[in-house]
Write a protein that holds these residues in place. Structure first.
Motif, PDB file in Angstrom:
ATOM      1  N   ALA A  59       0.832  -1.210   0.000  1.00 30.50           N
ATOM      2  CA  ALA A  59       0.000   0.000   0.000  1.00 30.50           C
ATOM      3  C   ALA A  59       0.865   1.259   0.000  1.00 30.50           C
ATOM      4  O   ALA A  59       0.584   2.220  -0.723  1.00 30.50           O
ATOM      5  N   VAL A  60       1.918   1.267   0.808  1.00 27.98           N
ATOM      6  CA  VAL A  60       2.783   2.445   0.885  1.00 27.98           C
ATOM      7  C   VAL A  60       3.516   2.643  -0.440  1.00 27.98           C
ATOM      8  O   VAL A  60       3.584   3.757  -0.969  1.00 27.98           O
ATOM      9  N   THR A  61       4.054   1.570  -0.972  1.00 29.67           N
ATOM     10  CA  THR A  61       4.749   1.669  -2.254  1.00 29.67           C
ATOM     11  C   THR A  61       3.802   2.171  -3.343  1.00 29.67           C
ATOM     12  O   THR A  61       4.149   3.056  -4.127  1.00 29.67           O
ATOM     13  N   ASN A  62       2.601   1.643  -3.357  1.00 31.13           N
ATOM     14  CA  ASN A  62       1.648   2.069  -4.395  1.00 31.13           C
ATOM     15  C   ASN A  62       1.169   3.504  -4.199  1.00 31.13           C
ATOM     16  O   ASN A  62       0.701   4.138  -5.145  1.00 31.13           O
ATOM     17  N   ALA A  63       1.316   4.033  -2.967  1.00 27.43           N
ATOM     18  CA  ALA A  63       0.907   5.415  -2.706  1.00 27.43           C
ATOM     19  C   ALA A  63       2.037   6.407  -2.952  1.00 27.43           C
ATOM     20  O   ALA A  63       1.898   7.598  -2.680  1.00 27.43           O
ATOM     21  N   GLY A  64       3.193   5.927  -3.446  1.00 18.99           N
ATOM     22  CA  GLY A  64       4.284   6.842  -3.775  1.00 18.99           C
ATOM     23  C   GLY A  64       5.412   6.866  -2.762  1.00 18.99           C
ATOM     24  O   GLY A  64       6.406   7.564  -2.939  1.00 18.99           O
ATOM     25  N   GLY A  65       5.254   6.097  -1.656  1.00 16.08           N
ATOM     26  CA  GLY A  65       6.331   5.959  -0.678  1.00 16.08           C
ATOM     27  C   GLY A  65       7.161   4.721  -0.976  1.00 16.08           C
ATOM     28  O   GLY A  65       7.189   4.234  -2.112  1.00 16.08           O
ATOM     29  N   PHE A  66       7.824   4.197   0.055  1.00 13.59           N
ATOM     30  CA  PHE A  66       8.708   3.053  -0.133  1.00 13.59           C
ATOM     31  C   PHE A  66       8.455   2.066   1.003  1.00 13.59           C
ATOM     32  O   PHE A  66       8.833   2.309   2.153  1.00 13.59           O
ATOM     33  N   GLY A  67       7.788   0.959   0.685  1.00 14.43           N
ATOM     34  CA  GLY A  67       7.516  -0.061   1.705  1.00 14.43           C
ATOM     35  C   GLY A  67       8.710  -0.973   1.927  1.00 14.43           C
ATOM     36  O   GLY A  67       9.431  -1.287   0.982  1.00 14.43           O
ATOM     37  N   VAL A  68       8.929  -1.366   3.180  1.00 15.21           N
ATOM     38  CA  VAL A  68      10.034  -2.273   3.526  1.00 15.21           C
ATOM     39  C   VAL A  68       9.471  -3.406   4.386  1.00 15.21           C
ATOM     40  O   VAL A  68       8.963  -3.164   5.482  1.00 15.21           O
ATOM     41  N   LEU A  69       9.580  -4.627   3.881  1.00 20.66           N
ATOM     42  CA  LEU A  69       9.045  -5.765   4.631  1.00 20.66           C
ATOM     43  C   LEU A  69      10.061  -6.265   5.656  1.00 20.66           C
ATOM     44  O   LEU A  69      11.208  -6.573   5.307  1.00 20.66           O
ATOM     45  N   GLY A  70       9.653  -6.348   6.909  1.00 22.32           N
ATOM     46  CA  GLY A  70      10.477  -6.957   7.945  1.00 22.32           C
ATOM     47  C   GLY A  70      10.439  -8.464   7.752  1.00 22.32           C
ATOM     48  O   GLY A  70       9.393  -9.084   7.927  1.00 22.32           O
ATOM     49  N   GLY A  71      11.581  -9.051   7.363  1.00 30.05           N
ATOM     50  CA  GLY A  71      11.556 -10.430   6.903  1.00 30.05           C
ATOM     51  C   GLY A  71      12.057 -11.466   7.894  1.00 30.05           C
ATOM     52  O   GLY A  71      11.983 -12.667   7.628  1.00 30.05           O
ATOM     53  N   THR A 129       4.142  11.517  11.886  1.00 32.54           N
ATOM     54  CA  THR A 129       3.403  12.586  11.200  1.00 32.54           C
ATOM     55  C   THR A 129       4.319  13.273  10.180  1.00 32.54           C
ATOM     56  O   THR A 129       5.546  13.229  10.301  1.00 32.54           O
ATOM     57  N   GLY A 130       3.684  13.937   9.220  1.00 30.32           N
ATOM     58  CA  GLY A 130       4.437  14.665   8.206  1.00 30.32           C
ATOM     59  C   GLY A 130       5.223  15.825   8.784  1.00 30.32           C
ATOM     60  O   GLY A 130       6.295  16.169   8.275  1.00 30.32           O
ATOM     61  N   ARG A 131       4.704  16.456   9.834  1.00 29.79           N
ATOM     62  CA  ARG A 131       5.422  17.604  10.408  1.00 29.79           C
ATOM     63  C   ARG A 131       6.749  17.154  11.038  1.00 29.79           C
ATOM     64  O   ARG A 131       7.739  17.873  10.989  1.00 29.79           O
ATOM     65  N   GLU A 179      -4.116   6.236   3.273  1.00 27.84           N
ATOM     66  CA  GLU A 179      -4.556   7.472   3.918  1.00 27.84           C
ATOM     67  C   GLU A 179      -3.431   8.057   4.791  1.00 27.84           C
ATOM     68  O   GLU A 179      -3.251   9.277   4.844  1.00 27.84           O
ATOM     69  N   VAL A 180      -2.688   7.190   5.481  1.00 26.90           N
ATOM     70  CA  VAL A 180      -1.568   7.670   6.304  1.00 26.90           C
ATOM     71  C   VAL A 180      -0.541   8.366   5.413  1.00 26.90           C
ATOM     72  O   VAL A 180      -0.045   9.446   5.756  1.00 26.90           O
ATOM     73  N   VAL A 181      -0.244   7.788   4.248  1.00 24.15           N
ATOM     74  CA  VAL A 181       0.718   8.417   3.328  1.00 24.15           C
ATOM     75  C   VAL A 181       0.195   9.785   2.890  1.00 24.15           C
ATOM     76  O   VAL A 181       0.922  10.782   2.909  1.00 24.15           O
ATOM     77  N   ARG A 182      -1.094   9.828   2.530  1.00 21.46           N
ATOM     78  CA  ARG A 182      -1.690  11.084   2.065  1.00 21.46           C
ATOM     79  C   ARG A 182      -1.594  12.158   3.159  1.00 21.46           C
ATOM     80  O   ARG A 182      -1.211  13.301   2.912  1.00 21.46           O
ATOM     81  N   GLU A 183      -1.922  11.776   4.403  1.00 18.51           N
ATOM     82  CA  GLU A 183      -1.849  12.732   5.517  1.00 18.51           C
ATOM     83  C   GLU A 183      -0.417  13.186   5.781  1.00 18.51           C
ATOM     84  O   GLU A 183      -0.177  14.344   6.133  1.00 18.51           O
ATOM     85  N   PHE A 184       0.531  12.248   5.654  1.00 17.10           N
ATOM     86  CA  PHE A 184       1.942  12.619   5.816  1.00 17.10           C
ATOM     87  C   PHE A 184       2.319  13.731   4.837  1.00 17.10           C
ATOM     88  O   PHE A 184       2.957  14.709   5.210  1.00 17.10           O
ATOM     89  N   ILE A 185       1.925  13.545   3.574  1.00 17.81           N
ATOM     90  CA  ILE A 185       2.298  14.527   2.542  1.00 17.81           C
ATOM     91  C   ILE A 185       1.674  15.892   2.859  1.00 17.81           C
ATOM     92  O   ILE A 185       2.350  16.923   2.859  1.00 17.81           O
TER      93      ILE A 185
END
Lengths: 374, 374
Positions: free
Chosen positions: B27-39, B225-227, B352-358
């Motif tokens: 979801a984060v990657t698709n929203a323009g951020g960078f997702g990292v899976l804890g493996g 938060t984005g701030r 939504e979290v990504v959007r709010e961050f931006i």
């Protein structure tokens, strides 16, 4: 248009500088910031003299005074003399301190342990002295200010600031009637809470918004550069409240061997320990802080003000010996300072520190602007 | 022009999201951020399956994998079986854990204590699996990455990131050849150092500049938060590395009673305790963390990985019972989370979290710009 905080306090740049040294206070105020004199260690007569000197130097420019009048401590509310309080120090605690000192080749008469204390009456007298000068801010560094401080502020038209380390305390302070919140993160020197500046600032602002308060929140804790101040303002702080960074200015009365320790220290050389006052306060790690919890094997400190009463006379002696080169004393010597000490690498005039803060602040704002998508 | 970090990783916004949950990563990657899976918790076969699922979801957009391969722990370098390691757990430690559990009405067979461990071999196999997918970052969460990780990164053209909590560690990592530093403050959930994000970011950047390195530094610790992300970028960070904030997203697999604890918690409900893994890690305060130092009266934890071996099977049992409503288990249950939990007050979709961050980031940049003198 100037930011509201600059209009309110008549300053060019919302950098508040706490210092025990009048020269630092005057230099910061004269450079366009806002100097705040830490007044607790003075007698009322001494404070009067210090403030008169500052008045002469700043020619009407704004400055403030900070006092420590804690809301609760051992014996408060009871009519206790210093001797009564000293009687509450367990013999085991005196013996333990004597043991720690002996292991470092230092002897201090037990009769000298039990001197320093925080007296509610002195706080009130210091407040009266402060209010007799043209101060523009009175701050209380520990707990909710007593009613008489809030009332004196209103009567003299002087805003009252209070330091808090948790959002719950900020809400309590606003309800008590303070005008400015200094939200101080755990990285701060001296008394501090557990929450870091990065989390505390948004948490406090959110809590105040929830009760409909929009009083200014100054950010404190770890801030020794303009980029950190810019970070705090980006998060919504009105400005920065600083302390540690002034300890290595040319004007500060910091002992030369302490200055050397500060310049060499990294952020990890500090610790939050109750070993000096009975309440957690950040300071340089030393054999003294190692002697108390939370360090492993350390003793549990006494409550405020008993721990101060036992520790401060001893630490004064340690400081004297350390300055003379006594190796045991140098291993024990500690000093209140924040994690920002890791970024303090050079002795400079206070005026220069203000100038660098402003430049670094502007560069940080530009950096953030440049990070925005077109 | 995009910031360099966005160009380098092919993203719109330099928000890196660490999660154990593949849905959050995608979801984060698709929203323009960078997702990292804890493996680390997966077997190699499971990890392969998770990454294949992510590959399907993100359609070539960039994501990464995070593994824990600590540089030093009990038994490393020796050829030890899990049984050998389990044999190093003192009987007194098993007895103590049994006692803590009994006081909460829980019984766990001592034979079950000693299960979980960190195996160097599994780390290598997980790395091979990760590198067989089109990942754009491999991160090592604890200590200097082993040589084979650095080499695999170079071979596959995948940048290697390392988490650090002190400037000295950052310098060591750069010398070891990592490509990205994640500077993580003490407010972070999970393993963390003592230095706060506000101090660590400038301290790390200064230390890297001093050795002539300009590799990207991502800020971590308390950022929900984005701030706060804007604050970090104002200080010179290239972007933010986040973890806790994703735990209360709709996609996360966090147990419902844990989500409720997170939503109710303030920043002061977390503690940095070695009671789970043997290394200090921030988590929710509970009767479990109270049972170990630095809490007063607590026992000293065993070293890594022995404390994990004794604690993790017990905590898994506690989690099961807590979800069933067992009061003793609910008092003991804890969870890795940072101080930012105090600002996590609502369950939201990750997008939504990504959007709010931006949005919050942009507002913070505007706030800082508006604070500048004309």
């Amino acid at each position: 248009m100037k930011p509201a905080i600059c209009e309110q306090f008549g300053i060019d740049f919302p950098l508040f500088a706490f210092s025990h040294c009048r020269d630092v206070v005057a230099a910061v105020t004269n450079a366009g910031g806002f100097g705040v004199l830490g007044g607790t260690a003075y007698t009322p007569a001494q404070l009067d003299q210090e403030l008169a000197w500052i008045d002469d130097q700043v020619g009407g420019k704004p400055y403030g005074v900070d006092l420590i009048v804690p809301a609760t401590y051992e014996g408060k509310g009871e009519k206790l003399t210093a001797d009564d309080l000293a009687g509450r120090i367990p013999q085991t605690a005196r013996d333990y301190v004597a043991e720690v000192l002996a292991a470092h080749g230092i002897e201090v008469e037990q009769a000298r342990m039990g001197g320093a204390s925080l007296s509610g009456n002195t706080g009130r007298e210091l407040l009266d002295v402060a209010m007799s000068h043209p101060i523009k801010l009175i701050a209380n560094a520990l707990g909710v200010p007593p009613d008489y401080m809030i009332e004196a502020g209103k009567r003299h038209g002087v805003p009252v600031a209070a330091l808090v380390g948790a959002k719950e305390h900020a809400v309590k302070q606003v309800h008590a009637g303070v005008d400015v919140i200094v939200a101080q993160g755990t990285e701060a020197g001296g008394h501090c809470g557990e929450v870091t500046t990065m989390v505390l600032i948004p948490e406090v602002l959110e809590a105040l918004a929830a009760i409909g308060s929009d009083i200014p929140v100054l950010a404190a804790g770890g801030i020794v550069t303009g980029r950190q101040m810019a970070a705090a303002v980006a998060m919504g702080a009105a400005g920065a409240w600083t302390g540690s960074v002034w300890l290595t200015t040319e004007e500060a009365e910091t002992a030369p061997h302490t200055v050397q320790k500060f310049l060499a220290a990294t952020s990890r050389d500090t610790i939050r320990s109750a070993g000096r006052t009975g309440k957690p306060a950040r300071q340089l790690k030393s054999d003294w802080t190692d002697a108390w919890l939370p360090q492993e094997g350390g003793q549990k400190p006494l409550p405020l003000p008993l721990q101060s009463m036992i520790a401060e006379p001893v630490i004064r002696r340690i400081d004297v010996l350390a300055a003379q080169g006594h190796p045991g004393a140098q291993a024990l010597a500690t000093y209140f300072v924040g994690q920002g000490v890791g970024l303090m690498n050079k002795v400079k005039p206070a005026r220069e520190v203000v100038r660098e803060f402003i430049e670094d602040y502007l560069a940080a704002a530009e950096r953030l602007t440049n990070s925005l998508p077109d």
